[in-house]
Write an enzyme that holds these catalytic residues in place. Structure first.
Site, PDB file in Angstrom:
ATOM      1  CG  ASP A 210      -1.866   1.122   1.313  1.00 36.48           C
ATOM      2  OD1 ASP A 210      -2.723   1.217   0.418  1.00 36.48           O
ATOM      3  OD2 ASP A 210      -1.768   1.926   2.260  1.00 36.48           O
ATOM      4  CD  GLU A 279      -2.208   2.436  -3.552  1.00 32.78           C
ATOM      5  OE1 GLU A 279      -3.297   2.987  -3.791  1.00 32.78           O
ATOM      6  OE2 GLU A 279      -1.787   2.242  -2.396  1.00 32.78           O
TER       7      GLU A 279
END
Length: 551
Positions: A210, A279
Site C-alpha cells: 500500500d 501501489e
C-alpha cells in the site's frame, strides 16, 4: 526422482509475470457468521468461484487487527488477524485451500503508517525520550505554533496533528489516526521486515504494498511548492481536495525509498517464488516512479500507478498513451494494470455512465484489460459488471466520503457486498438483516447465480476470455505493438516467441470497420466476440472485438 517430477517440484519464480490477480475486499466478500461483515472463513468458502473464473492469484486487502477507522488500512497489530475477520488459524486454512485450488495468495502490507492504537505509537507518543520516540515522524511547531511545514493530508487538511503529551506535531498522510512511521529509523525498517517474514512463514506467495511511494519524507521538512493549476490532476485525490494544489516533492517519492525496497526484495528472496506489487499513488510522476521501483531486478517485481484508475475516458489514444509512457519510463520494468479497485469508482460507471448497453461495455473493457502488456488485477464484482452503488449519506462508512460530501461521495460505492444469489437473503452474502453497507437492488440482479451458465453474461465472458488468455501465452508474457489509429478502433499486436496475435477493439456503440494489417491472418475463436472478416476488411459490431493469429 524423474526430471518431470523435479520440474514440477521447482517453484516458478516468474509466476507473477502476466498473472491475473483477483482482489478481495474481505469486509464485503462473504460473511460466514451472520454479523453482516465478511471474514476469512467466508473467503475460503468462496475460493472455488475465483478458481473457476480462471484467476492465478488472490490479493486480500488488510485483515489485521485494527480499530477500523480506515477499515483495516490502520493497523494496530501487524502479526494477527482482527477478530472481526477470524483468527490466524482461519488464515492458515484459507492459504491451504487456495493452494489446493492452485491459487497464489498475496496480502496487503501497510507499511507507511500504522494506527494510533498500535503499541509502537502509544509508546512513541508517551515522551520524547522513550526507545520508540523516533519511530514516527515528529516535529516541533513553528514559533507561532503552526505546523512545521505546508504538507497536506490526502484525507483533507494539514498532514500534521498536534500531540499535547509530547508538545509536538506528528505527521499523517491520511487520517489523524494513521501516524506515519519513520522509515529513516533502521529499527523501524527491521521491524517491518520481520513482520514480512512472519507472513511468509505462514505461506503467503506475495504482497501488495500500500502507498509504496509514501514510505519516506524529506528529513529537512521542506515545504512543497505550489503546483501550476494546469498540471492538477484528480486521480490521486478528488478534485475538491487541496492536496492536488501542491507538487509533492518532499512528503513522498523520496530517493531513500530505493534502498529500503532493495532490503525488502532481499527478504522476499529468502523464500521461494515470492512476488510483490507496489501501489504508486502519484498523479504527477507515477509512471516515472514505477520505472524506478521496478528497475534492476532488485526491488519490486511490478508496480501499478493510477493511469487506468483515473477518471480520464478510455479511448484508443489513451490506451496507447499509457502503454507508451510506461515503456518509456520503465523499459525493463513490469506493470500490473487494473481498471477498478477498492478506492475508485467502478469502471463500468466511471467510463460507461452514458453507455446504453452496460454489459457489452463491461465485456469489451474486460477484454482490453486482459490483453494489455503486464499483469492484471480484477476487483471483486468486476466480473459481474457491477456498477458503482449510490450510497445515502446516512449509510456512509468511509471517512473520506464523509469529509468531502457531497462533491465527493467517498469509496463506499465500490465496496458494497458481493452478490452471490439473487434469491437469497442479502444476495447470499450474509444471513444478517443488516450488512455493513447496503446491497443495491440492481446489484442483486447481477448475482453470480443469475449469470452462471449464461453464455451472454458478463461473468461467463470473463471465464471464457480468461481461458482464451491462458491458451495464448503471448497475452501474459509478450510485447505490445500498437498499429495506426483508426477512429474508435483500438489496434495492436501481441508478440511472444514465434506467435503474433492481432487484437482489434471497437470502443464505441456504433458498428465500425477496419483493415487487416499487412500479412496473412487466421481468425481466432473462443473469445466470445462475433466479428465478420470480409477479405481484408474486419466488420466490428458495437463494442465488438476481433482476434487473429499471424499465419
Amino acid at each position: 526422482m524423474t526430471i518431470a517430477a523435479a520440474a514440477t517440484a521447482t517453484p516458478d519464480k516468474d509466476w507473477w509475470r502476466g498473472a491475473v490477480i483477483y482482489q478481495i475486499y474481505p469486509r464485503s466478500f462473504q460473511d460466514s457468521n451472520g454479523d453482516g461483515i465478511g471474514d476469512l472463513k467466508g473467503i475460503t468458502a468462496r475460493l472455488p468461484h475465483v478458481s473457476v473464473l480462471g484467476a492465478d492469484a488472490i490479493w486480500i486487502s488488510p485483515f489485521f487487527t485494527s480499530p477500523m477507522r480506515d477499515f483495516g488500512y490502520d493497523v494496530s497489530n501487524y502479526t494477527d488477524v482482527d477478530p472481526m475477520f477470524g483468527s490466524l488459524s482461519d488464515f492458515d486454512s484459507l492459504i491451504a485451500e487456495a493452494h489446493r485450488l492452485g491459487l497464489k495468495v498475496m496480502i496487503d502490507l501497510v507499511m507507511s503508517h500504522s494506527s494510533d492504537q498500535h503499541p509502537w505509537f502509544i509508546e512513541s507518543r508517551s515522551s520524547r525520550f522513550n526507545p520508540k520516540s523516533d519511530w514516527y515522524v515528529w516535529a516541533d511547531a513553528r514559533p507561532d505554533g503552526t505546523p512545521p511545514n505546508n504538507w497536506l493530508s490526502i484525507f483533507g487538511g494539514s498532514a500534521w496533528h498536534w500531540d499535547p503529551t509530547r508538545m509536538q506535531y506528528y505527521m499523517h498522510n491520511f487520517l489523524t489516526s494513521q501516524p506515519d512511521l519513520n522509515l529513516h529509523n533502521a529499527e523501524v525498517q527491521d521491524a517491518l521486515l520481520d513482520m514480512t517474514r512472519f507472513w511468509l512463514r505462514h505461506g503467503v506467495d506475495g504482497f501488495r504494498l500500500d502507498t509504496i511511494n509514501f514510505y519516506f519524507h524529506d528529513k529537512e521538512l521542506r515545504d512543497n511548492p505550489a503546483l501550476d493549476p494546469s498540471r492538477r490532476n484528480a486521480s490521486t485525490a478528488p478534485a475538491v481536495n487541496p492536496y492536488n494544489f501542491q507538487e509533492h516533492l518532499y512528503d513522498k517519492n523520496r530517493p531513500e525509498n530505493l534502498e529500503f525496497l532493495r532490503r525488502f526484495r532481499a527478504v522476499l528472496e529468502e523464500f521461494p517464488a515470492i512476488a510483490a506489487v507496489g501501489e504508486v499513488g502519484d498523479s504527477q510522476r507515477g509512471l516515472e516512479i514505477v520505472g524506478e521501483y521496478t528497475s534492476g531486478n532488485d526491488k519490486m517485481q511490478m508496480c501499478y500507478a493510477f493511469e487506468f484508475l483515473a477518471p480520464d475516458p478510455l479511448t484508443p489514444a489513451r490506451v496507447r498513451e499509457v502503454q507508451d509512457a510506461f515503456s518509456a519510463a520503465a523499459p525493463d520494468g513490469w506493470a500490473c494494470w487494473a481498471f477498478s479497485n477498492h478506492d475508485v469508482v467502478r469502471h463500468v460507471s466511471r467510463w460507461g455512465h452514458d453507455v446504453a448497453d452496460r454489459e457489452a461495455f463491461a465485456r469489451i473493457m474486460a477484454s482490453i484489460l486482459l490483453t494489455q502488456r503486464g499483469s492484471v488485477c480484477i476487483y471483486q464484482g468486476e466480473e459481474l459488471g457491477l456498477t458503482e452503488a449510490d450510497i445515502a449519506y446516512a449509510d456512509l462508512q468511509d471517512p473520506y466520503g464523509i469529509q468531502f460530501w457531497p462533491e465527493f461521495k467517498g469509496r463506499d460505492g465500490c465496496r458494497t457486498p458481493m452478490v452471490w444469489d439473487a434469491q437469497a437473503l442479502q444476495a447470499g452474502f450474509s444471513t444478517s438483516e443488516k450488512t455493513w453497507l447496503p446491497i443495491p437492488v440492481e446489484h442483486q440482479l447481477k448475482a453470480v447465480g443469475a449469470q452462471y451458465g449464461d453464455p451472454a453474461s458478463v461473468l461467463e465472458h470473463y471465464r471464457r476470455f480468461l481461458a482464451f488468455r491462458r491458451q495464448h501465452p503471448v497475452f501474459a508474457k509478450g510485447d505490445i505493438l500498437f498499429l495506426a489509429e483508426d477512429g474508435d478502433v483500438l489496434r495492436y499486436k501481441r508478440q511472444y516467441g514465434n506467435e503474433t496475435l492481432l487484437c482489434l477493439f471497437n470502443m464505441s456503440p456504433n458498428a465500425a470497420s477496419t483493415d487487416l494489417p499487412v500479412g496473412e491472418w487466421e481468425a481466432l475463436s473462443g473469445h466470445g466476440f462475433d466479428s465478420a472478416l470480409e477479405g481484408r476488411q474486419v466488420e466490428l459490431p458495437a463494442w465488438g472485438a476481433f482476434f487473429a493469429r499471424h499465419a
